[in-house]
Design a protein around this motif. Structure first.
Motif, PDB file in Angstrom:
ATOM      1  N   PHE A  84       0.851  -1.193   0.000  1.00 50.26           N
ATOM      2  CA  PHE A  84       0.000   0.000   0.000  1.00 50.26           C
ATOM      3  C   PHE A  84       0.886   1.242   0.000  1.00 50.26           C
ATOM      4  N   PRO A  85       0.931   1.991  -1.100  1.00 49.74           N
ATOM      5  CA  PRO A  85       1.725   3.225  -1.110  1.00 49.74           C
ATOM      6  C   PRO A  85       1.125   4.247  -0.141  1.00 49.74           C
ATOM      7  N   HIS A  86       2.006   4.958   0.552  1.00 47.44           N
ATOM      8  CA  HIS A  86       1.565   6.058   1.417  1.00 47.44           C
ATOM      9  C   HIS A  86       1.689   7.353   0.625  1.00 47.44           C
ATOM     10  N   VAL A  87       0.604   8.109   0.565  1.00 50.41           N
ATOM     11  CA  VAL A  87       0.603   9.409  -0.094  1.00 50.41           C
ATOM     12  C   VAL A  87       0.267  10.442   0.965  1.00 50.41           C
ATOM     13  N   GLY A  88       1.154  11.404   1.159  1.00 49.41           N
ATOM     14  CA  GLY A  88       0.901  12.440   2.148  1.00 49.41           C
ATOM     15  C   GLY A  88       2.073  12.606   3.085  1.00 49.41           C
ATOM     16  N   PRO A  89       1.916  13.485   4.052  1.00 49.97           N
ATOM     17  CA  PRO A  89       3.009  13.749   4.996  1.00 49.97           C
ATOM     18  C   PRO A  89       3.230  12.561   5.937  1.00 49.97           C
ATOM     19  N   PRO A  90       4.434  12.473   6.521  1.00 51.96           N
ATOM     20  CA  PRO A  90       4.745  11.352   7.421  1.00 51.96           C
ATOM     21  C   PRO A  90       3.770  11.196   8.585  1.00 51.96           C
ATOM     22  N   HIS A  91       3.237  12.290   9.114  1.00 56.06           N
ATOM     23  CA  HIS A  91       2.337  12.139  10.270  1.00 56.06           C
ATOM     24  C   HIS A  91       1.006  11.483   9.889  1.00 56.06           C
ATOM     25  N   ASP A  92       0.745  11.297   8.581  1.00 56.75           N
ATOM     26  CA  ASP A  92      -0.467  10.605   8.141  1.00 56.75           C
ATOM     27  C   ASP A  92      -0.261   9.105   7.910  1.00 56.75           C
ATOM     28  N   ILE A  93       0.945   8.596   8.175  1.00 51.50           N
ATOM     29  CA  ILE A  93       1.210   7.164   7.975  1.00 51.50           C
ATOM     30  C   ILE A  93       0.253   6.285   8.787  1.00 51.50           C
ATOM     31  N   PRO A  94      -0.103   6.646  10.038  1.00 50.58           N
ATOM     32  CA  PRO A  94      -1.071   5.801  10.762  1.00 50.58           C
ATOM     33  C   PRO A  94      -2.399   5.630  10.016  1.00 50.58           C
ATOM     34  N   ALA A  95      -2.830   6.640   9.268  1.00 43.96           N
ATOM     35  CA  ALA A  95      -4.069   6.509   8.496  1.00 43.96           C
ATOM     36  C   ALA A  95      -3.898   5.495   7.366  1.00 43.96           C
ATOM     37  N   THR A  96      -2.733   5.473   6.737  1.00 38.69           N
ATOM     38  CA  THR A  96      -2.464   4.480   5.690  1.00 38.69           C
ATOM     39  C   THR A  96      -2.439   3.087   6.295  1.00 38.69           C
ATOM     40  N   TRP A  97      -1.835   2.951   7.473  1.00 36.88           N
ATOM     41  CA  TRP A  97      -1.865   1.658   8.181  1.00 36.88           C
ATOM     42  C   TRP A  97      -3.304   1.233   8.446  1.00 36.88           C
ATOM     43  N   GLY A  98      -4.137   2.170   8.876  1.00 38.51           N
ATOM     44  CA  GLY A  98      -5.536   1.851   9.162  1.00 38.51           C
ATOM     45  C   GLY A  98      -6.265   1.352   7.929  1.00 38.51           C
ATOM     46  N   ASN A 103       5.201  -7.204   9.603  1.00 36.59           N
ATOM     47  CA  ASN A 103       4.821  -6.286   8.523  1.00 36.59           C
ATOM     48  C   ASN A 103       5.654  -5.022   8.692  1.00 36.59           C
ATOM     49  N   PHE A 104       5.747  -4.241   7.633  1.00 37.36           N
ATOM     50  CA  PHE A 104       6.670  -3.122   7.731  1.00 37.36           C
ATOM     51  C   PHE A 104       6.339  -1.970   6.802  1.00 37.36           C
ATOM     52  N   GLU A 105       6.912  -0.834   7.168  1.00 40.70           N
ATOM     53  CA  GLU A 105       6.981   0.328   6.293  1.00 40.70           C
ATOM     54  C   GLU A 105       8.309   0.193   5.555  1.00 40.70           C
ATOM     55  N   ARG A 106       8.278   0.440   4.259  1.00 38.26           N
ATOM     56  CA  ARG A 106       9.512   0.393   3.463  1.00 38.26           C
ATOM     57  C   ARG A 106       9.735   1.788   2.900  1.00 38.26           C
ATOM     58  N   TYR A 107      10.900   2.366   3.223  1.00 40.19           N
ATOM     59  CA  TYR A 107      11.262   3.704   2.759  1.00 40.19           C
ATOM     60  C   TYR A 107      12.374   3.561   1.728  1.00 40.19           C
ATOM     61  N   ASP A 108      12.097   3.973   0.482  1.00 44.88           N
ATOM     62  CA  ASP A 108      13.119   3.855  -0.556  1.00 44.88           C
ATOM     63  C   ASP A 108      14.114   5.007  -0.467  1.00 44.88           C
ATOM     64  N   GLU A 109      15.035   5.039  -1.418  1.00 42.37           N
ATOM     65  CA  GLU A 109      16.087   6.055  -1.397  1.00 42.37           C
ATOM     66  C   GLU A 109      15.541   7.477  -1.504  1.00 42.37           C
ATOM     67  N   ARG A 110      14.310   7.640  -2.000  1.00 36.09           N
ATOM     68  CA  ARG A 110      13.667   8.962  -2.064  1.00 36.09           C
ATOM     69  C   ARG A 110      12.849   9.237  -0.806  1.00 36.09           C
ATOM     70  N   MET A 111      12.864   8.288   0.139  1.00 38.40           N
ATOM     71  CA  MET A 111      12.087   8.333   1.386  1.00 38.40           C
ATOM     72  C   MET A 111      10.580   8.250   1.115  1.00 38.40           C
ATOM     73  N   GLN A 112      10.209   7.640  -0.012  1.00 42.16           N
ATOM     74  CA  GLN A 112       8.809   7.333  -0.271  1.00 42.16           C
ATOM     75  C   GLN A 112       8.451   6.098   0.549  1.00 42.16           C
ATOM     76  N   CYS A 113       7.299   6.129   1.182  1.00 39.42           N
ATOM     77  CA  CYS A 113       6.895   5.069   2.108  1.00 39.42           C
ATOM     78  C   CYS A 113       5.811   4.186   1.496  1.00 39.42           C
ATOM     79  N   GLU A 114       5.961   2.885   1.732  1.00 37.94           N
ATOM     80  CA  GLU A 114       4.929   1.908   1.391  1.00 37.94           C
ATOM     81  C   GLU A 114       4.734   0.993   2.598  1.00 37.94           C
ATOM     82  N   ILE A 115       3.500   0.548   2.797  1.00 43.53           N
ATOM     83  CA  ILE A 115       3.178  -0.422   3.840  1.00 43.53           C
ATOM     84  C   ILE A 115       3.173  -1.802   3.176  1.00 43.53           C
ATOM     85  N   TRP A 116       3.939  -2.735   3.727  1.00 47.71           N
ATOM     86  CA  TRP A 116       4.029  -4.102   3.208  1.00 47.71           C
ATOM     87  C   TRP A 116       3.432  -5.050   4.251  1.00 47.71           C
ATOM     88  N   LEU A 117       2.318  -5.700   3.878  1.00 49.79           N
ATOM     89  CA  LEU A 117       1.649  -6.659   4.765  1.00 49.79           C
ATOM     90  C   LEU A 117       1.831  -8.073   4.226  1.00 49.79           C
TER      91      LEU A 117
END
Length: 150
Positions: free
Chosen positions: A94-108, A127-141
Motif C-alpha cells: 500500500f503506497p503512502h501518499v501524504g506527509p509522514p504524520h499521516d502514515i497511521p491513516a495508511t496503516w488503518g 509487517n513493515f513500512e519500506r522507505y526507498d532512497e527517495r524516502m517514499q513510504c509503502e506499507i508491506w503486509l
C-alpha cells in the motif's frame, strides 16, 4: 482505497533499534526512535530503510517497532542492536501518499483491507513500512490466500 499491488519479499536480515510502545503513544514516540536510529550507523546493503512491526498485542494495545536496515550478516552488527530474520513471503503493498504524520491513516486503511477483502489473510509475519532512497513510504503486509473464502 484502491486494492494493493502484490510483491514477493525475499528473505533478508534486518538490524536496527527495537522499542516497545503503547499503540496510542506510538505516533509521538516513533519519530524520536527514528532520530536515535539515524545516530547509530550500520553497514547496510541498500539505500532502503524499514519500520518493522515485530509484534503487536491486541489485548494490551502494545507493539514492538524496529527502525532497521538490511545487512548482509549479523556478524558485524554491534551488540545490543536489534536483529530480525525475515523469511520469503508475499506482501500486499500500500503506497503512502501524504506527509509522514499521516502514515497511521495508511496503516488503518491497509488493516481494514486485510480484514475485509475476503481472499487474503494475515500471514502472521512481521509487517513493515519500506522507505526507498527517495524516502517514499509503502506499507508491506505479509499475506496468504485465505483458507475460508468470503
Amino acid at each position: 482505497m484502491t486494492d494493493p499491488r502484490f510483491e514477493p519479499c525475499s528473505a533478508m536480515l534486518l538490524a536496527g533499534l527495537r522499542c516497545h510502545h503503547d499503540l496510542q503513544a506510538a505516533p509521538q514516540q516513533v519519530p524520536a526512535q527514528w532520530e536515535a536510529f539515524h545516530a547509530t550507523p550500520l553497514r547496510q546493503t541498500q539505500a532502503v530503510t524499514y519500520g518493522v512491526t515485530c509484534s503487536f498485542d491486541a489485548a494490551t494495545q502494545r507493539l514492538e517497532y524496529m527502525c532497521a536496515v538490511e545487512v548482509s550478516s549479523f556478524d558485524e552488527v554491534p551488540e545490543g542492536t536489534g536483529r530480525l530474520r525475515v523469511p520469503d513471503m508475499l506482501c500486499a503493498v500500500f503506497p503512502h501518499v501524504g506527509p509522514p504524520h499521516d502514515i497511521p491513516a495508511t496503516w488503518g486503511r491497509a488493516m481494514h483491507w486485510l480484514a475485509s477483502n475476503g481472499r487474503w489473510e494475515d500471514a502472521h509475519m512481521p509487517n513493515f513500512e519500506r522507505y526507498d532512497e527517495r524516502m517514499q513510504c509503502e506499507i508491506w503486509l505479509p499475506v496468504r490466500e485465505s483458507r475460508v473464502q468470503g
